[in-house]
Scaffold this motif. Structure first.
Motif, PDB file in Angstrom:
ATOM      1  N   LEU A 217       0.861  -1.175   0.000  1.00 57.47           N
ATOM      2  CA  LEU A 217       0.000   0.000   0.000  1.00 57.47           C
ATOM      3  C   LEU A 217       0.896   1.222   0.000  1.00 57.47           C
ATOM      4  N   THR A 218       0.835   2.002  -1.071  1.00 56.80           N
ATOM      5  CA  THR A 218       1.683   3.185  -1.158  1.00 56.80           C
ATOM      6  C   THR A 218       1.177   4.244  -0.200  1.00 56.80           C
ATOM      7  N   ASP A 219       2.039   5.216   0.095  1.00 54.40           N
ATOM      8  CA  ASP A 219       1.583   6.367   0.863  1.00 54.40           C
ATOM      9  C   ASP A 219       0.414   6.993   0.132  1.00 54.40           C
ATOM     10  N   ALA A 220      -0.595   7.377   0.875  1.00 60.54           N
ATOM     11  CA  ALA A 220      -1.811   7.879   0.256  1.00 60.54           C
ATOM     12  C   ALA A 220      -1.538   9.127  -0.565  1.00 60.54           C
ATOM     13  N   GLY A 221      -2.080   9.152  -1.769  1.00 63.09           N
ATOM     14  CA  GLY A 221      -2.017  10.336  -2.613  1.00 63.09           C
ATOM     15  C   GLY A 221      -3.306  11.115  -2.492  1.00 63.09           C
ATOM     16  N   GLU A 222      -3.496  12.061  -3.401  1.00 59.06           N
ATOM     17  CA  GLU A 222      -4.721  12.848  -3.352  1.00 59.06           C
ATOM     18  C   GLU A 222      -5.923  11.940  -3.586  1.00 59.06           C
ATOM     19  N   ALA A 223      -6.921  12.102  -2.752  1.00 62.14           N
ATOM     20  CA  ALA A 223      -8.087  11.233  -2.835  1.00 62.14           C
ATOM     21  C   ALA A 223      -9.293  11.951  -2.261  1.00 62.14           C
ATOM     22  N   CYS A 224     -10.449  11.319  -2.418  1.00 56.21           N
ATOM     23  CA  CYS A 224     -11.684  11.810  -1.820  1.00 56.21           C
ATOM     24  C   CYS A 224     -12.182  10.773  -0.835  1.00 56.21           C
ATOM     25  N   GLY A 225     -12.659  11.224   0.309  1.00 51.18           N
ATOM     26  CA  GLY A 225     -13.185  10.337   1.330  1.00 51.18           C
ATOM     27  C   GLY A 225     -14.449  10.906   1.930  1.00 51.18           C
ATOM     28  N   PRO A 226     -14.995  10.263   2.945  1.00 51.58           N
ATOM     29  CA  PRO A 226     -16.241  10.726   3.555  1.00 51.58           C
ATOM     30  C   PRO A 226     -16.180  12.167   4.039  1.00 51.58           C
ATOM     31  N   ASP A 227     -14.980  12.637   4.397  1.00 53.74           N
ATOM     32  CA  ASP A 227     -14.842  13.995   4.896  1.00 53.74           C
ATOM     33  C   ASP A 227     -14.524  15.009   3.809  1.00 53.74           C
ATOM     34  N   GLY A 228     -14.438  14.553   2.568  1.00 54.92           N
ATOM     35  CA  GLY A 228     -14.199  15.479   1.475  1.00 54.92           C
ATOM     36  C   GLY A 228     -13.032  15.071   0.610  1.00 54.92           C
ATOM     37  N   CYS A 229     -12.630  15.964  -0.292  1.00 54.96           N
ATOM     38  CA  CYS A 229     -11.568  15.704  -1.240  1.00 54.96           C
ATOM     39  C   CYS A 229     -10.327  16.482  -0.878  1.00 54.96           C
ATOM     40  N   ALA A 230      -9.174  15.872  -1.093  1.00 56.05           N
ATOM     41  CA  ALA A 230      -7.910  16.553  -0.825  1.00 56.05           C
ATOM     42  C   ALA A 230      -7.801  17.806  -1.684  1.00 56.05           C
ATOM     43  N   VAL A 231      -7.357  18.890  -1.092  1.00 55.92           N
ATOM     44  CA  VAL A 231      -7.202  20.147  -1.820  1.00 55.92           C
ATOM     45  C   VAL A 231      -5.732  20.334  -2.141  1.00 55.92           C
ATOM     46  N   PRO A 232      -5.365  20.432  -3.430  1.00 53.78           N
ATOM     47  CA  PRO A 232      -3.962  20.587  -3.766  1.00 53.78           C
ATOM     48  C   PRO A 232      -3.407  21.912  -3.271  1.00 53.78           C
ATOM     49  N   GLN A 233      -2.129  21.924  -2.957  1.00 60.01           N
ATOM     50  CA  GLN A 233      -1.496  23.137  -2.429  1.00 60.01           C
ATOM     51  C   GLN A 233      -0.855  23.981  -3.513  1.00 60.01           C
ATOM     52  N   ARG A 234      -1.021  23.548  -4.741  1.00 62.61           N
ATOM     53  CA  ARG A 234      -0.506  24.356  -5.856  1.00 62.61           C
ATOM     54  C   ARG A 234      -1.494  24.346  -6.997  1.00 62.61           C
TER      55      ARG A 234
END
Length: 234
Positions: A217-234
């Protein structure tokens, strides 16, 4: 080799992650021997069927101002554009995706799942007209090469393919998936999130060469989950 991808049409990182994976798959020497199957995962099964504007939903979920939420959408759009994907950073909406997932299982039976998934993503992230508009799903099914009357009959029956959707979600839960996209290679190796194409290339190679059932299992990348979607920093 089989690659199963759990995703939700409402998930922008699923849209982007699919493109990154397909870029890696296109350069994989054994790509003709790779079967890709798309699995269902609802980010919010309790979401109402009525479409609502995305930006206010983001603002409410993350405690952001509307301007901050717009900026977050624009950053996700920039990531999509880097992959050559069209993306409307303003004017999109979202609603319950259960019927979309049911229709994708219907499409799988008729060998048109990939075509319908592409049509759904395009409608949700790139088209001015809402993917959730009245009659829109039937139109998209026809565009994907499916029979319109048969697709309409599936949508009219709330139990049609409903169990298939629930089984996909139960399997994802049993594997420990809490967000999407989630990629599983031959039920042995797992990748969470919209990883860079190079990561997918490495996992494709490892899955092809490895016959030892040790999960990765790789380190988690950008994804969407029950609490929302990852917001990119750039």
């Amino acid at each position: 080799m089989r690659v199963e991808i759990w995703s939700d049409i409402n998930c922008p990182w699923c849209y982007i992650g699919k493109a990154r994976f397909e870029k890696a798959l296109a350069g994989f020497p054994h790509r003709e021997d790779v079967e890709v199957v798309h699995r269902s995962f609802e980010l919010d099964p309790r979401s109402p069927r009525e479409a609502r504007p995305v930006v206010p939903l983001i603002a409410a979920k993350y405690g952001l101002s509307l301007e901050q939420a717009k900026a977050a959408e624009q950053r996700i759009a920039a990531n999509a554009h880097e992959e050559g994907l069209p993306y409307l950073s303003e004017g999109r909406d979202a609603a319950n995706s259960f019927d979309m997932h049911r229709l994708l299982h219907f499409a799988e039976e008729h060998g048109r799942q990939a075509e319908l998934l592409d049509a759904l993503y395009r409608a949700n992230f790139a088209d001015e007209r809402s993917a959730f508009a009245e009659g829109r799903l039937v139109e998209l099914a026809v565009e994907a090469g499916l029979d319109g009357a048969a697709a309409a009959a599936v949508l009219a029956d709330p139990e049609a393919y409903a169990e298939a959707v629930r089984e996909d979600e139960a399997t994802a839960g049993a594997m420990g998936a809490t967000g999407v996209p989630f990629f599983v290679f031959d039920r042995r190796l797992g990748v969470s999130g919209a990883q860079p194409s190079d990561t997918f290339t490495a996992v494709l190679e490892q899955a092809w060469e490895s016959r030892v059932a040790i999960p990765l299992l790789t380190d988690a990348g950008e994804a969407c989950g029950p609490d929302g979607c990852a917001v990119p920093q750039r």
